[in-house]
Scaffold this motif. Structure first.
Motif, PDB file in Angstrom:
ATOM      1  N   ILE A  30      47.668  35.497  44.844  1.00 29.71           N
ATOM      2  CA  ILE A  30      47.297  36.705  45.175  1.00 29.71           C
ATOM      3  C   ILE A  30      47.230  38.529  44.272  1.00 29.71           C
ATOM      4  CG2 ILE A  30      46.321  38.466  46.660  1.00 29.71           C
ATOM      5  CD1 ILE A  30      47.129  36.729  48.892  1.00 29.71           C
ATOM      6  N   GLY A  31      46.484  39.119  43.626  1.00 31.55           N
ATOM      7  CA  GLY A  31      46.306  39.858  42.638  1.00 31.55           C
ATOM      8  C   GLY A  31      45.323  40.600  42.363  1.00 31.55           C
ATOM      9  N   PHE A  32      45.558  41.486  41.602  1.00 29.70           N
ATOM     10  CA  PHE A  32      44.021  42.098  41.437  1.00 29.70           C
ATOM     11  C   PHE A  32      43.891  42.404  39.941  1.00 29.70           C
ATOM     12  CE2 PHE A  32      46.031  44.200  45.011  1.00 29.70           C
ATOM     13  CZ  PHE A  32      46.081  44.110  45.687  1.00 29.70           C
ATOM     14  N   LYS A  33      42.412  42.770  39.579  1.00 28.23           N
ATOM     15  CA  LYS A  33      41.840  43.119  37.879  1.00 28.23           C
ATOM     16  C   LYS A  33      41.047  44.016  38.112  1.00 28.23           C
ATOM     17  CE  LYS A  33      41.632  37.909  36.532  1.00 28.23           C
ATOM     18  NZ  LYS A  33      40.987  36.753  36.290  1.00 28.23           N
ATOM     19  N   TYR A  34      41.464  44.392  36.964  1.00 29.40           N
ATOM     20  CA  TYR A  34      40.001  45.854  36.624  1.00 29.40           C
ATOM     21  C   TYR A  34      39.254  45.045  36.426  1.00 29.40           C
ATOM     22  CZ  TYR A  34      38.780  50.458  35.744  1.00 29.40           C
ATOM     23  OH  TYR A  34      38.045  51.765  35.337  1.00 29.40           O
ATOM     24  N   ASP A  35      37.728  45.514  36.904  1.00 27.59           N
ATOM     25  CA  ASP A  35      36.545  44.921  36.100  1.00 27.59           C
ATOM     26  C   ASP A  35      35.674  46.485  35.963  1.00 27.59           C
ATOM     27  OD1 ASP A  35      34.033  45.060  36.592  1.00 27.59           O
ATOM     28  OD2 ASP A  35      33.730  43.421  38.816  1.00 27.59           O
ATOM     29  N   ASP A  36      36.156  46.321  34.495  1.00 28.41           N
ATOM     30  CA  ASP A  36      35.968  47.195  33.342  1.00 28.41           C
ATOM     31  C   ASP A  36      34.097  47.560  34.457  1.00 28.41           C
ATOM     32  OD1 ASP A  36      37.737  47.369  31.898  1.00 28.41           O
ATOM     33  OD2 ASP A  36      37.168  45.466  30.861  1.00 28.41           O
ATOM     34  N   GLU A  37      32.996  46.518  34.466  1.00 28.91           N
ATOM     35  CA  GLU A  37      31.545  46.115  34.998  1.00 28.91           C
ATOM     36  C   GLU A  37      31.534  47.987  36.174  1.00 28.91           C
ATOM     37  OE1 GLU A  37      28.641  43.291  36.101  1.00 28.91           O
ATOM     38  OE2 GLU A  37      29.637  42.756  33.983  1.00 28.91           O
TER      39      GLU A  37
ATOM     40  N   MET B 239      45.319  42.469  50.290  1.00 30.76           N
ATOM     41  CA  MET B 239      46.513  41.618  50.549  1.00 30.76           C
ATOM     42  C   MET B 239      46.387  40.574  51.610  1.00 30.76           C
ATOM     43  SD  MET B 239      49.370  43.338  47.745  1.00 30.76           S
ATOM     44  CE  MET B 239      49.883  42.081  46.719  1.00 30.76           C
ATOM     45  N   TYR B 240      46.350  41.883  52.719  1.00 32.49           N
ATOM     46  CA  TYR B 240      46.376  40.932  53.505  1.00 32.49           C
ATOM     47  C   TYR B 240      45.071  40.546  54.001  1.00 32.49           C
ATOM     48  CZ  TYR B 240      51.070  42.655  54.635  1.00 32.49           C
ATOM     49  OH  TYR B 240      52.050  43.089  54.781  1.00 32.49           O
ATOM     50  N   ARG B 241      44.237  40.916  53.725  1.00 35.68           N
ATOM     51  CA  ARG B 241      42.889  41.067  53.965  1.00 35.68           C
ATOM     52  C   ARG B 241      42.404  39.595  53.176  1.00 35.68           C
ATOM     53  NH1 ARG B 241      38.761  44.313  55.801  1.00 35.68           N
ATOM     54  NH2 ARG B 241      40.265  45.708  56.014  1.00 35.68           N
ATOM     55  N   ALA B 242      42.692  39.683  52.176  1.00 35.97           N
ATOM     56  CA  ALA B 242      43.242  37.890  51.156  1.00 35.97           C
ATOM     57  C   ALA B 242      43.305  36.952  51.374  1.00 35.97           C
ATOM     58  CB  ALA B 242      43.395  38.163  49.492  1.00 35.97           C
ATOM     59  N   VAL B 243      44.967  36.961  52.656  1.00 35.91           N
ATOM     60  CA  VAL B 243      45.154  35.743  53.274  1.00 35.91           C
ATOM     61  C   VAL B 243      43.701  35.430  54.708  1.00 35.91           C
ATOM     62  CG1 VAL B 243      47.214  35.242  54.794  1.00 35.91           C
ATOM     63  CG2 VAL B 243      47.747  35.949  52.674  1.00 35.91           C
TER      64      VAL B 243
ATOM     65  N   THR C   6      39.591  45.212  41.205  1.00 35.45           N
ATOM     66  CA  THR C   6      39.269  44.045  42.335  1.00 35.45           C
ATOM     67  C   THR C   6      40.563  43.297  42.824  1.00 35.45           C
ATOM     68  OG1 THR C   6      38.360  43.025  40.399  1.00 35.45           O
ATOM     69  CG2 THR C   6      37.430  44.237  41.721  1.00 35.45           C
ATOM     70  N   THR C   7      40.470  42.570  44.030  1.00 35.77           N
ATOM     71  CA  THR C   7      41.122  41.793  44.722  1.00 35.77           C
ATOM     72  C   THR C   7      40.994  40.279  44.324  1.00 35.77           C
ATOM     73  OG1 THR C   7      41.472  43.582  46.652  1.00 35.77           O
ATOM     74  CG2 THR C   7      42.224  40.947  46.605  1.00 35.77           C
ATOM     75  N   TRP C   8      41.517  39.495  44.289  1.00 35.58           N
ATOM     76  CA  TRP C   8      41.212  38.237  42.987  1.00 35.58           C
ATOM     77  C   TRP C   8      42.272  37.087  44.347  1.00 35.58           C
ATOM     78  CZ3 TRP C   8      38.535  35.820  38.941  1.00 35.58           C
ATOM     79  CH2 TRP C   8      37.618  36.989  38.160  1.00 35.58           C
ATOM     80  N   LEU C   9      41.809  35.508  44.870  1.00 35.44           N
ATOM     81  CA  LEU C   9      42.388  35.036  46.200  1.00 35.44           C
ATOM     82  C   LEU C   9      42.084  33.282  44.688  1.00 35.44           C
ATOM     83  CD1 LEU C   9      43.352  33.499  48.360  1.00 35.44           C
ATOM     84  CD2 LEU C   9      41.502  34.413  49.211  1.00 35.44           C
TER      85      LEU C   9
END
Ligand code: DC
Length: 233
Positions: free
Chosen positions: A70-77, A37-41, A82-85
């Motif tokens: 900023i949040g996270f989503k599970y990537d089925d593939e 999350m700090y990396r995304a900022v 994964t981190t989302w911005l």
């Protein structure tokens, strides 16, 4: 039974995320990488021209901070979180050296920390979370049932990070990685806002000479005891 929260703190490249993922997988808990999350900022600041000549445009960042999503989503593939911005998957972009170099420009900013800590607290409100970072056992989940504080020598950590980066195809040399780790250790412990500290009730694990499996078994023993104690309480 309410599921517990597990806080894992320590310097960068201490194997926190390896342990956190193993525990989360074993227990069926959610793993949350607070550093992402700090990396995304930091990535947003870099992409928006808010970092010039290595300096942060603080008023500029504070102006956009409220609108950052900023949040996270599970990537089925790829079968991992994964981190989302702002609606974009930034997982790959936040892991490189450029973001590592700039993240300690944004991580000491109290307003940045307040926003991210409140998101992190909300993510753990129902329990069943393993979160790693610098201030998880002290600030984010001060009541976490299990807290680990991980350490390893600077050279061991730099070697691990170097292998991780070169394994991903990044063109870096060991001396640069070592210097970045030293610099971030200093930044993380010296900053005024929520510096890296061992919580008084954290269990310290030095994994310089432990394999990932040995470390996991050691930590799991502590978690099993804590869950058992909680079930009995
Ligand atoms: O864990 P990491 O190396 O990906 O974290 C990136 C940076 O974010 C690190 O230099 C310190 C900061 N950080 C923080 O200040 N507080 C956290 N809870 C997690 C990370």
């Amino acid at each position: 039974m309410r599921r517990v929260n597990i806080a894992i703190d320590g310097f960068s490249s201490c194997g926190k995320s390896t342990l956190a993922k193993q525990l989360a997988h074993h227990l069926g808990y959610t793993y949350i990488d607070s550093g992402a999350m700090y990396r995304a900022v930091a990535l947003h600041a870099m992409e928006s021209g808010l970092v010039r000549n290595g300096a942060l445009d603080l008023p500029g960042l504070l102006g956009v901070l409220g609108s950052l999503d900023i949040g996270f989503k599970y990537d089925d593939e790829v079968q991992r979180s994964t981190t989302w911005l702002n609606g974009r998957n930034v997982e790959g972009m936040i892991r490189g050296m450029e973001v590592s170099r700039h993240v300690t420009l944004v991580s000491p900013v109290p307003e940045v920390r307040a926003k991210l800590v409140s998101l992190q607290k909300a993510l753990g409100a129902q329990g069943g979370v393993v979160m790693d970072g610098r201030d998880i056992g002290t600030v984010v989940f001060p009541d976490a049932e299990v807290k680990f504080y991980m350490t390893a020598s600077t050279e061991v950590r730099a070697r691990r990070r170097f292998l991780e980066l070169t394994g991903r195809g990044e063109d870096v040399d060991y001396a640069t990685v070592l210097e970045n780790i030293r610099q971030r250790d200093e930044d993380d412990t010296r900053r005024k806002a929520d510096p890296l500290r061992k919580a008084p009730d954290a269990i310290e694990i030095d994994n310089s000479d432990l394999s990932a499996e040995e470390q996991f078994q050691l930590a799991l023993g502590h978690v099993a005891r804590a869950i058992g104690e909680k079930a009995e309480a």
